[in-house]
Design an enzyme around this catalytic site. Structure first.
Site, PDB file in Angstrom:
ATOM      1  N   SER A 189      48.465  45.763  51.785  1.00  0.00           N
ATOM      2  CA  SER A 189      47.500  45.055  50.933  1.00  0.00           C
ATOM      3  C   SER A 189      47.571  43.544  51.057  1.00  0.00           C
ATOM      4  O   SER A 189      46.592  42.853  50.798  1.00  0.00           O
ATOM      5  CB  SER A 189      47.697  45.473  49.473  1.00  0.00           C
ATOM      6  OG  SER A 189      49.049  45.332  49.087  1.00  0.00           O
ATOM      7  N   LYS A 220      42.655  40.937  47.613  1.00  0.00           N
ATOM      8  CA  LYS A 220      42.036  40.423  46.389  1.00  0.00           C
ATOM      9  C   LYS A 220      40.775  39.609  46.670  1.00  0.00           C
ATOM     10  O   LYS A 220      39.881  39.547  45.840  1.00  0.00           O
ATOM     11  CB  LYS A 220      43.037  39.595  45.597  1.00  0.00           C
ATOM     12  CG  LYS A 220      44.087  40.465  44.929  1.00  0.00           C
ATOM     13  CD  LYS A 220      44.751  39.721  43.794  1.00  0.00           C
ATOM     14  CE  LYS A 220      45.576  40.664  42.938  1.00  0.00           C
ATOM     15  NZ  LYS A 220      46.800  41.121  43.626  1.00  0.00           N
ATOM     16  N   GLU A 275      41.708  36.043  34.518  1.00  0.00           N
ATOM     17  CA  GLU A 275      43.097  36.093  34.073  1.00  0.00           C
ATOM     18  C   GLU A 275      43.942  36.271  35.320  1.00  0.00           C
ATOM     19  O   GLU A 275      43.479  36.830  36.311  1.00  0.00           O
ATOM     20  CB  GLU A 275      43.303  37.286  33.136  1.00  0.00           C
ATOM     21  CG  GLU A 275      43.553  38.646  33.809  1.00  0.00           C
ATOM     22  CD  GLU A 275      42.382  39.173  34.646  1.00  0.00           C
ATOM     23  OE1 GLU A 275      41.248  38.755  34.395  1.00  0.00           O
ATOM     24  OE2 GLU A 275      42.623  40.000  35.542  1.00  0.00           O
TER      25      GLU A 275
HETATM   26  C1  LIG Z   1      47.696  42.087  43.297  1.00  0.00           C
HETATM   27  C2  LIG Z   1      48.257  42.787  44.446  1.00  0.00           C
HETATM   28  C3  LIG Z   1      48.482  44.188  44.417  1.00  0.00           C
HETATM   29  C4  LIG Z   1      48.279  45.026  43.201  1.00  0.00           C
HETATM   30  O1  LIG Z   1      46.967  45.147  42.764  1.00  0.00           O
HETATM   31  P1  LIG Z   1      46.093  46.449  42.970  1.00  0.00           P
HETATM   32  O2  LIG Z   1      44.907  46.177  42.107  1.00  0.00           O
HETATM   33  O3  LIG Z   1      46.883  47.621  42.517  1.00  0.00           O
HETATM   34  O4  LIG Z   1      45.742  46.537  44.394  1.00  0.00           O
HETATM   35  C5  LIG Z   1      48.953  44.801  45.561  1.00  0.00           C
HETATM   36  N1  LIG Z   1      49.208  44.098  46.686  1.00  0.00           N
HETATM   37  C6  LIG Z   1      49.015  42.759  46.758  1.00  0.00           C
HETATM   38  C7  LIG Z   1      49.333  42.058  48.026  1.00  0.00           C
HETATM   39  C8  LIG Z   1      48.538  42.058  45.641  1.00  0.00           C
HETATM   40  O5  LIG Z   1      48.360  40.732  45.720  1.00  0.00           O
END
Ligand SMILES: *Cc1c(COP(=O)(O)O)cnc(C)c1O
Length: 421
Positions: free
Chosen positions: A389, A98, A120
């Site tokens: 992620s 993010k 948000e």
């Molecule tokens: C917010 C988040 C997601 C989901 O958001 P995407 O926009 O689909 O990437 C996935 N993994 C983590 C670690 C997050 O914080």
């Protein structure tokens, strides 16, 4: 060092903001000037080598990029099938992908002369990333969050406030993400001359999906070069979890021109298709086209077009819509979809922790679980990349509960006792 903008980065700008029959911009008249200003700024930035260089060097010095691609040798050995590589977005500052987007958009805001950011947030992760970059770039920040979400994710509320952001509770509707989006838009209507709205995922009205895809493309650009370096060829499959879709688009983008690379998005199967408690808009075939929140995509909705309640063990995947870019890529069968249930995710998490010493976020663990479900169809010479992620230590409450960890439960009881709870 980063002098040229990779071609992959501008790939997903859409045709007038449309991706097949999805996307577009359905916004109130009063916000048209704000959207025009951002669109013009983004169009200029997309071709501005100096901006890309400044973005990459801030990511390098502040967030720790490039993130590594780790060979998961013990996991590979465990299954005895494909060679598994993990893209380590967990190693970004604030623990997830993010930050890439928040930092890029904060730089856009400064370029437009704005002094304030609004955002948000549902689970709070995007709010923390926004508060962080606001502090770093000397901007003020207001974060809208449903009261219900604030209760559930209090640790993130604490950090946002300590980082100097104003966290505003939203006390109507279901007191969750969709109400926070409405409230942020309401703020923006009267503040856009000084304020940029940092949207957190590759959804919403044009040009936000394109902007977020542009900044997150750094993930796939690095991953492609890294996998070519270590495996000597492109991967057979790339897996990413899908909430709004930003980390998935981020990693898929660089591989899109290579038809031989299969791209698989993994959604939150929650308690399974029949339970109705999930957020699998595409994998379960239940998302229907509709227009809401400023754009057209596949939403989980009932026969009257009312949005359905969604559920996931991973707060970041608990979203009723999905990126219009992914909806289109799914329709064109370029991206495949799979769902992983809560149980499959907990099982995958235990395996990843014990074989690799990695703690993926519950969101990211969906990508691992999706890959594991398909691993039997692989051959030993296959190469797969899993996008991790984010890191999972933030999920300690949920994970400890999911694993029914007695030591943790006793600890929480002792702690609350200390405060007279
Ligand atoms: C917010 C988040 C997601 C989901 O958001 P995407 O926009 O689909 O990437 C996935 N993994 C983590 C670690 C997050 O914080």
């Amino acid at each position: 060092m980063y002098s040229s903008i990779p071609a992959e980065a501008g790939l997903l700008s859409g045709d007038n903001g449309c991706y097949g029959s999805y996307g577009g911009s359905f916004i109130p008249e009063i916000l048209v000037p704000a959207f025009e200003e951002i669109t013009a700024c983004f169009e200029a930035v997309k071709h501005d080598e100096a901006f890309w260089q400044a973005y990459c060097s801030l990511l390098a010095d502040y967030s720790g990029r490039p993130t590594p691609l780790t060979y998961a040798d013990r996991l590979t050995e465990h299954f005895g099938r494909a060679r598994i590589y993990v893209k380590r977005e967990d190693l970004n500052h604030t623990g997830a992908h993010k930050l890439n987007n928040a930092l890029g958009q904060a730089m856009l805001a400064k370029r437009m002369g704005k002094t304030r950011l609004i955002a948000e947030t549902g689970a709070g992760q995007h709010g923390v990333a926004t508060a962080t970059v606001a502090a770093k770039l000397g901007l003020s920040a207001t974060i809208y969050m449903g009261r219900e979400d604030m209760e559930r994710q209090y640790a993130n509320v604490f950090w946002m406030r300590r980082l100097g952001a104003d966290v505003v509770p939203v006390d109507y509707g279901s007191r969750t993400l969709k109400d926070a989006i409405n409230e942020a838009l309401r703020d923006w209507v009267s503040s856009f001359e000084t304020t940029h709205y940092v949207l957190g995922t590759a959804s919403g009205a044009h040009p936000f999906p394109a902007i977020v895809a542009f900044f997150q493309s750094i993930i796939g650009i690095e991953a492609k070069e890294q996998v070519l370096g270590v495996a000597g060829r492109l991967p057979d499959r790339v897996y990413a979890c899908v909430g709004g879709g930003s980390n998935a688009i981020g990693v898929f983008q660089a591989f899109l021109p290579h038809d031989e690379v299969r791209l698989i998005g993994v959604e939150a199967g929650g308690q399974g298709k029949r339970s109705g408690r999930h957020a699998a808009r595409i994998a379960y075939g239940e998302g229907k086209p509709g227009v809401a929140q400023g754009y057209r995509t596949l939403f989980l909705q009932d026969g009257d077009g009312q949005m359905l309640d969604t559920y996931s063990i991973a707060a970041g995947l608990d979203y009723v819509g999905v990126s219009p870019i992914l909806a289109d890529l799914a329709e064109r069968k370029r991206v495949e979809f799979e769902a992983a249930t809560d149980d499959e995710v907990i099982e995958a998490l235990e395996l990843v922790m014990k074989t690799e010493g990695l703690i993926p976020a519950l969101e990211s663990t969906h990508a691992f679980a999706g890959a594991f479900k398909q691993i039997a169809d692989s051959s030993k010479s296959d190469v797969i990349v899993i996008n991790m992620s984010g890191r999972g230590d933030k999920d300690i409450f949920n994970v400890a509960e999911g694993l029914r960890d007695e030591g943790w439960t006793a600890f929480i009881q002792r702690k609350s006792g200390q405060y007279g709870g």
